[in-house]
Design an enzyme around this catalytic site. Structure first.
Site, PDB file in Angstrom:
ATOM      1  N   CYS A 180       0.868  -1.188   0.000  1.00  0.00           N
ATOM      2  CA  CYS A 180       0.000   0.000   0.000  1.00  0.00           C
ATOM      3  C   CYS A 180       0.900   1.232   0.000  1.00  0.00           C
ATOM      4  O   CYS A 180       2.107   1.111  -0.232  1.00  0.00           O
ATOM      5  CB  CYS A 180      -0.970  -0.015   1.178  1.00  0.00           C
ATOM      6  SG  CYS A 180      -0.183   0.058   2.802  1.00  0.00           S
ATOM      7  N   ASN A 195       2.430   1.484   4.124  1.00  0.00           N
ATOM      8  CA  ASN A 195       2.745   0.209   4.805  1.00  0.00           C
ATOM      9  C   ASN A 195       2.546   0.324   6.323  1.00  0.00           C
ATOM     10  O   ASN A 195       3.290  -0.279   7.096  1.00  0.00           O
ATOM     11  CB  ASN A 195       4.178  -0.269   4.474  1.00  0.00           C
ATOM     12  CG  ASN A 195       4.482  -1.693   4.913  1.00  0.00           C
ATOM     13  OD1 ASN A 195       5.621  -2.004   5.270  1.00  0.00           O
ATOM     14  ND2 ASN A 195       3.511  -2.567   4.902  1.00  0.00           N
ATOM     15  N   CYS A 200      -1.120   0.815   7.358  1.00  0.00           N
ATOM     16  CA  CYS A 200      -2.556   0.512   7.561  1.00  0.00           C
ATOM     17  C   CYS A 200      -2.998  -0.698   6.744  1.00  0.00           C
ATOM     18  O   CYS A 200      -3.207  -1.785   7.278  1.00  0.00           O
ATOM     19  CB  CYS A 200      -3.433   1.717   7.213  1.00  0.00           C
ATOM     20  SG  CYS A 200      -3.155   3.157   8.283  1.00  0.00           S
ATOM     21  N   ARG A 201      -3.159  -0.517   5.428  1.00  0.00           N
ATOM     22  CA  ARG A 201      -3.789  -1.564   4.623  1.00  0.00           C
ATOM     23  C   ARG A 201      -2.923  -2.790   4.395  1.00  0.00           C
ATOM     24  O   ARG A 201      -3.381  -3.934   4.617  1.00  0.00           O
ATOM     25  CB  ARG A 201      -4.238  -0.977   3.271  1.00  0.00           C
ATOM     26  CG  ARG A 201      -5.379   0.015   3.413  1.00  0.00           C
ATOM     27  CD  ARG A 201      -5.572   0.804   2.127  1.00  0.00           C
ATOM     28  NE  ARG A 201      -4.432   1.694   1.880  1.00  0.00           N
ATOM     29  CZ  ARG A 201      -4.248   2.387   0.769  1.00  0.00           C
ATOM     30  NH1 ARG A 201      -5.110   2.277  -0.227  1.00  0.00           N
ATOM     31  NH2 ARG A 201      -3.195   3.183   0.645  1.00  0.00           N
ATOM     32  N   SER A 202      -1.677  -2.590   3.946  1.00  0.00           N
ATOM     33  CA  SER A 202      -0.894  -3.802   3.606  1.00  0.00           C
ATOM     34  C   SER A 202      -0.469  -4.603   4.841  1.00  0.00           C
ATOM     35  O   SER A 202      -0.453  -5.846   4.767  1.00  0.00           O
ATOM     36  CB  SER A 202       0.291  -3.485   2.683  1.00  0.00           C
ATOM     37  OG  SER A 202       1.171  -2.551   3.237  1.00  0.00           O
ATOM     38  N   ASP A 247      -7.953   4.009   1.373  1.00  0.00           N
ATOM     39  CA  ASP A 247      -6.973   4.447   2.366  1.00  0.00           C
ATOM     40  C   ASP A 247      -7.706   4.983   3.608  1.00  0.00           C
ATOM     41  O   ASP A 247      -8.456   5.950   3.501  1.00  0.00           O
ATOM     42  CB  ASP A 247      -6.137   5.558   1.719  1.00  0.00           C
ATOM     43  CG  ASP A 247      -5.002   6.016   2.608  1.00  0.00           C
ATOM     44  OD1 ASP A 247      -5.004   5.666   3.798  1.00  0.00           O
ATOM     45  OD2 ASP A 247      -4.130   6.738   2.100  1.00  0.00           O
TER      46      ASP A 247
HETATM   47  P1  4NP Z   1      -1.647   2.933   4.107  1.00  0.00           P
HETATM   48  O1  4NP Z   1      -2.189   4.323   4.688  1.00  0.00           O
HETATM   49  O2  4NP Z   1      -1.171   3.211   2.687  1.00  0.00           O
HETATM   50  O3  4NP Z   1      -2.831   2.051   4.132  1.00  0.00           O
HETATM   51  O4  4NP Z   1      -0.518   2.492   5.025  1.00  0.00           O
HETATM   52  C1  4NP Z   1      -1.410   5.483   4.670  1.00  0.00           C
HETATM   53  C2  4NP Z   1      -0.508   5.725   5.676  1.00  0.00           C
HETATM   54  C3  4NP Z   1       0.264   6.870   5.665  1.00  0.00           C
HETATM   55  C4  4NP Z   1       0.126   7.772   4.631  1.00  0.00           C
HETATM   56  C5  4NP Z   1      -0.760   7.523   3.608  1.00  0.00           C
HETATM   57  C6  4NP Z   1      -1.529   6.375   3.617  1.00  0.00           C
HETATM   58  N1  4NP Z   1       0.890   8.953   4.621  1.00  0.00           N
HETATM   59  O5  4NP Z   1       0.731   9.758   3.688  1.00  0.00           O
HETATM   60  O6  4NP Z   1       1.711   9.170   5.530  1.00  0.00           O
END
Ligand code: 4NP
Length: 160
Positions: free
Chosen positions: A12, A15, A17-19, A129
């Site tokens: 994701c 890295n 939340c989702r992945s 997200d």
């Molecule tokens: P993820 O969520 O892609 O599911 O881990 C996010 C976590 C952090 C950020 C964006 C999405 N960020 O921009 O810091």
């Protein structure tokens, strides 16, 4: 059946939340099927800004409530990942575009797919997200990871 484990990398943006959730849920599905020794499962991010950090505390709280342990630390996707892994699975279309851009050759590009493409019955393409939203977003991530992990395992089981 081959001797080599099937190597799956979930990707994701951050890295955190989702992945990591997809990784933890898929690990549990594989364990429940008695196939833990047949898979190697990891996750990584497009961004490196969260490298070394544990998964987002909100994501961990929601995952823990369902019995999943989010134990991975954020790391960015590396060029080696495209050779090491058999399946590189992105959470949204932007992840897929970024992965295709970074893949060193056609063979590695062919390893890339959208997580929810394994679960067409959901009629959804992306795991949204949850980072800037509320509790419902984290629950939705887990719902989608559970559905898609089951279907992903069913699709890969023939390789074990
Ligand atoms: P993820 O969520 O892609 O599911 O881990 C996010 C976590 C952090 C950020 C964006 C999405 N960020 O921009 O810091």
């Amino acid at each position: 059946m081959t001797d080599k484990p099937v190597k799956v990398l979930f990707v994701c943006l951050g890295n955190i939340c989702r992945s990591p959730s997809a990784e933890a849920v898929f690990i549990e599905k594989v364990k429940a099927a008695g196939l833990s020794d047949r898979f190697e499962i990891d996750s990584a991010g497009i961004l490196s800004v969260h490298a070394g950090e544990p998964a987002d505390a909100r994501m961990r709280k929601h995952a823990t409530a369902r019995g999943y342990k989010l134990e991975s630390r954020s790391r960015p996707v590396t060029p080696r990942d495209f050779f090491d892994f058999d399946y590189i699975i992105g959470m949204d279309h932007a992840n897929i575009r970024d992965l295709l851009d970074r893949a060193p050759d056609k063979q590695s590009q062919a390893k890339i797919s959208l997580f929810l493409s394994f679960a067409p019955h959901l009629d959804r393409e992306e795991v949204p997200d949850p980072y800037y939203g509320g509790a419902a977003g984290f629950e939705e991530v887990l719902d989608l990871c559970e559905e898609a992990s089951e279907k992903l395992l069913a699709a890969l089981q023939h390789e074990c």
